[in-house]
Design a protein around this motif. Structure first.
Motif, PDB file in Angstrom:
ATOM      1  N   MET A   1       0.819  -1.193   0.000  1.00  0.00           N
ATOM      2  CA  MET A   1       0.000   0.000   0.000  1.00  0.00           C
ATOM      3  C   MET A   1       0.866   1.261   0.000  1.00  0.00           C
ATOM      4  SD  MET A   1      -3.120   0.947   0.048  1.00  0.00           S
ATOM      5  CE  MET A   1      -4.119   2.328   0.415  1.00  0.00           C
ATOM      6  N   LYS A   2       1.995   1.203   0.706  1.00  0.00           N
ATOM      7  CA  LYS A   2       2.852   2.385   0.816  1.00  0.00           C
ATOM      8  C   LYS A   2       3.441   2.769  -0.544  1.00  0.00           C
ATOM      9  CE  LYS A   2       6.437   4.251   3.763  1.00  0.00           C
ATOM     10  NZ  LYS A   2       7.368   3.971   4.835  1.00  0.00           N
ATOM     11  N   LYS A   3       3.891   1.767  -1.334  1.00  0.00           N
ATOM     12  CA  LYS A   3       4.447   2.050  -2.652  1.00  0.00           C
ATOM     13  C   LYS A   3       3.397   2.625  -3.584  1.00  0.00           C
ATOM     14  CE  LYS A   3       8.270  -1.186  -2.796  1.00  0.00           C
ATOM     15  NZ  LYS A   3       8.877  -2.277  -3.542  1.00  0.00           N
ATOM     16  N   ILE A   4       2.174   2.142  -3.466  1.00  0.00           N
ATOM     17  CA  ILE A   4       1.093   2.622  -4.323  1.00  0.00           C
ATOM     18  C   ILE A   4       0.806   4.088  -4.030  1.00  0.00           C
ATOM     19  CG2 ILE A   4      -1.368   2.394  -4.845  1.00  0.00           C
ATOM     20  CD1 ILE A   4      -1.027  -0.618  -4.394  1.00  0.00           C
ATOM     21  N   THR A   5       0.767   4.466  -2.766  1.00  0.00           N
ATOM     22  CA  THR A   5       0.455   5.851  -2.438  1.00  0.00           C
ATOM     23  C   THR A   5       1.578   6.790  -2.867  1.00  0.00           C
ATOM     24  OG1 THR A   5       1.316   5.568  -0.187  1.00  0.00           O
ATOM     25  CG2 THR A   5      -1.055   5.278  -0.505  1.00  0.00           C
ATOM     26  N   ILE A   6       2.826   6.368  -2.756  1.00  0.00           N
ATOM     27  CA  ILE A   6       3.926   7.223  -3.199  1.00  0.00           C
ATOM     28  C   ILE A   6       3.889   7.368  -4.716  1.00  0.00           C
ATOM     29  CG2 ILE A   6       6.431   7.379  -3.412  1.00  0.00           C
ATOM     30  CD1 ILE A   6       6.635   6.369  -0.581  1.00  0.00           C
ATOM     31  N   LYS A   7       3.601   6.281  -5.433  1.00  0.00           N
ATOM     32  CA  LYS A   7       3.483   6.372  -6.885  1.00  0.00           C
ATOM     33  C   LYS A   7       2.333   7.295  -7.277  1.00  0.00           C
ATOM     34  CE  LYS A   7       5.458   1.914  -8.070  1.00  0.00           C
ATOM     35  NZ  LYS A   7       5.211   0.583  -8.632  1.00  0.00           N
ATOM     36  N   LEU A   8       1.216   7.176  -6.583  1.00  0.00           N
ATOM     37  CA  LEU A   8       0.079   8.038  -6.855  1.00  0.00           C
ATOM     38  C   LEU A   8       0.418   9.497  -6.562  1.00  0.00           C
ATOM     39  CD1 LEU A   8      -2.889   8.224  -7.701  1.00  0.00           C
ATOM     40  CD2 LEU A   8      -3.496   7.883  -5.297  1.00  0.00           C
ATOM     41  N   ASP A   9       1.131   9.741  -5.476  1.00  0.00           N
ATOM     42  CA  ASP A   9       1.543  11.100  -5.144  1.00  0.00           C
ATOM     43  C   ASP A   9       2.484  11.668  -6.205  1.00  0.00           C
ATOM     44  OD1 ASP A   9       0.013  11.076  -2.865  1.00  0.00           O
ATOM     45  OD2 ASP A   9       1.668  10.551  -1.538  1.00  0.00           O
ATOM     46  N   LEU A  10       3.393  10.845  -6.710  1.00  0.00           N
ATOM     47  CA  LEU A  10       4.299  11.312  -7.769  1.00  0.00           C
ATOM     48  C   LEU A  10       3.550  11.577  -9.069  1.00  0.00           C
ATOM     49  CD1 LEU A  10       7.430   9.085  -7.100  1.00  0.00           C
ATOM     50  CD2 LEU A  10       7.131  11.516  -6.594  1.00  0.00           C
ATOM     51  N   ILE A  11       2.496  10.819  -9.318  1.00  0.00           N
ATOM     52  CA  ILE A  11       1.655  11.080 -10.492  1.00  0.00           C
ATOM     53  C   ILE A  11       0.949  12.421 -10.332  1.00  0.00           C
ATOM     54  CG2 ILE A  11      -0.440  10.320 -11.691  1.00  0.00           C
ATOM     55  CD1 ILE A  11       0.555   7.428 -11.232  1.00  0.00           C
ATOM     56  N   ILE A  12       0.507  12.724  -9.124  1.00  0.00           N
ATOM     57  CA  ILE A  12      -0.113  14.028  -8.861  1.00  0.00           C
ATOM     58  C   ILE A  12       0.876  15.153  -9.122  1.00  0.00           C
ATOM     59  CG2 ILE A  12      -1.028  15.513  -7.016  1.00  0.00           C
ATOM     60  CD1 ILE A  12      -2.309  12.956  -5.841  1.00  0.00           C
ATOM     61  N   VAL A  13       2.119  14.980  -8.689  1.00  0.00           N
ATOM     62  CA  VAL A  13       3.156  15.988  -8.929  1.00  0.00           C
ATOM     63  C   VAL A  13       3.381  16.167 -10.431  1.00  0.00           C
ATOM     64  CG1 VAL A  13       5.591  16.549  -8.596  1.00  0.00           C
ATOM     65  CG2 VAL A  13       4.285  15.594  -6.705  1.00  0.00           C
ATOM     66  N   ALA A  14       3.462  15.060 -11.160  1.00  0.00           N
ATOM     67  CA  ALA A  14       3.692  15.132 -12.606  1.00  0.00           C
ATOM     68  C   ALA A  14       2.534  15.806 -13.329  1.00  0.00           C
ATOM     69  CB  ALA A  14       3.922  13.733 -13.168  1.00  0.00           C
ATOM     70  N   ILE A  15       1.314  15.477 -12.947  1.00  0.00           N
ATOM     71  CA  ILE A  15       0.145  16.087 -13.585  1.00  0.00           C
ATOM     72  C   ILE A  15       0.113  17.588 -13.315  1.00  0.00           C
ATOM     73  CG2 ILE A  15      -2.382  16.214 -13.467  1.00  0.00           C
ATOM     74  CD1 ILE A  15      -2.366  13.150 -13.127  1.00  0.00           C
ATOM     75  N   SER A  16       0.400  17.965 -12.089  1.00  0.00           N
ATOM     76  CA  SER A  16       0.434  19.391 -11.752  1.00  0.00           C
ATOM     77  C   SER A  16       1.500  20.125 -12.555  1.00  0.00           C
ATOM     78  CB  SER A  16       0.690  19.559 -10.250  1.00  0.00           C
ATOM     79  OG  SER A  16       0.827  20.903  -9.917  1.00  0.00           O
ATOM     80  N   THR A  17       2.655  19.511 -12.715  1.00  0.00           N
ATOM     81  CA  THR A  17       3.738  20.121 -13.483  1.00  0.00           C
ATOM     82  C   THR A  17       3.322  20.326 -14.933  1.00  0.00           C
ATOM     83  OG1 THR A  17       5.355  19.051 -12.045  1.00  0.00           O
ATOM     84  CG2 THR A  17       6.156  19.878 -14.152  1.00  0.00           C
ATOM     85  N   VAL A  18       2.728  19.308 -15.528  1.00  0.00           N
ATOM     86  CA  VAL A  18       2.301  19.388 -16.927  1.00  0.00           C
ATOM     87  C   VAL A  18       1.191  20.429 -17.096  1.00  0.00           C
ATOM     88  CG1 VAL A  18       1.177  18.102 -18.786  1.00  0.00           C
ATOM     89  CG2 VAL A  18       3.052  17.068 -17.506  1.00  0.00           C
TER      90      VAL A  18
END
Length: 116
Positions: A1-18
């Motif tokens: 679960m921890k890896k999934i949430t960090i990956k999801l958080d990094l996806i949020i960062v990437a989407i915000s950047t784009v």
């Protein structure tokens, strides 16, 4: 679960950047910037979007199930600030100052960003 949430958080960062970079391109087009100027404009917006995304992804308010990660949020905001200063051709001390200011905003987290 921890890896999934960090990956999801990094996806949020990437989407915000784009998204912020896209807004920077649109803003540059409407301001009639030419050649490299619009790219610099979009990159500066992307750095700001990276910082906002890191704050949104790695900060949790009271009662949320997500884990609050102030160190990661501060570190990513510092990197965004360094990038912002570099993209805008600040002198070396300006780049460092930009990184420090961004890291303070990152550490403060949603307490200031929710009013943005």
């Amino acid at each position: 679960m921890k890896k999934i949430t960090i990956k999801l958080d990094l996806i949020i960062v990437a989407i915000s950047t784009v998204l912020f970079a896209g807004f920077g391109v649109i803003d540059a087009v409407f301001r009639s910037y030419v050649n490299a100027s619009w790219l610099q404009h979009a990159a500066a917006f992307a750095c700001f979007g990276f910082m906002i995304g890191a704050i949104i992804a790695f900060d949790s308010e009271l009662g949320e199930r997500r884990k609050n990660r102030p160190f990661l949020r501060t570190l990513l905001s510092f990197a965004a600030g360094l990038g912002f200063g570099w993209v805008l051709d600040f002198p070396a001390d300006g780049i460092v100052l930009s990184g420090l200011v961004a890291s303070m905003l990152g550490y403060a987290g949603l307490s200031w960003a929710k009013y943005f």
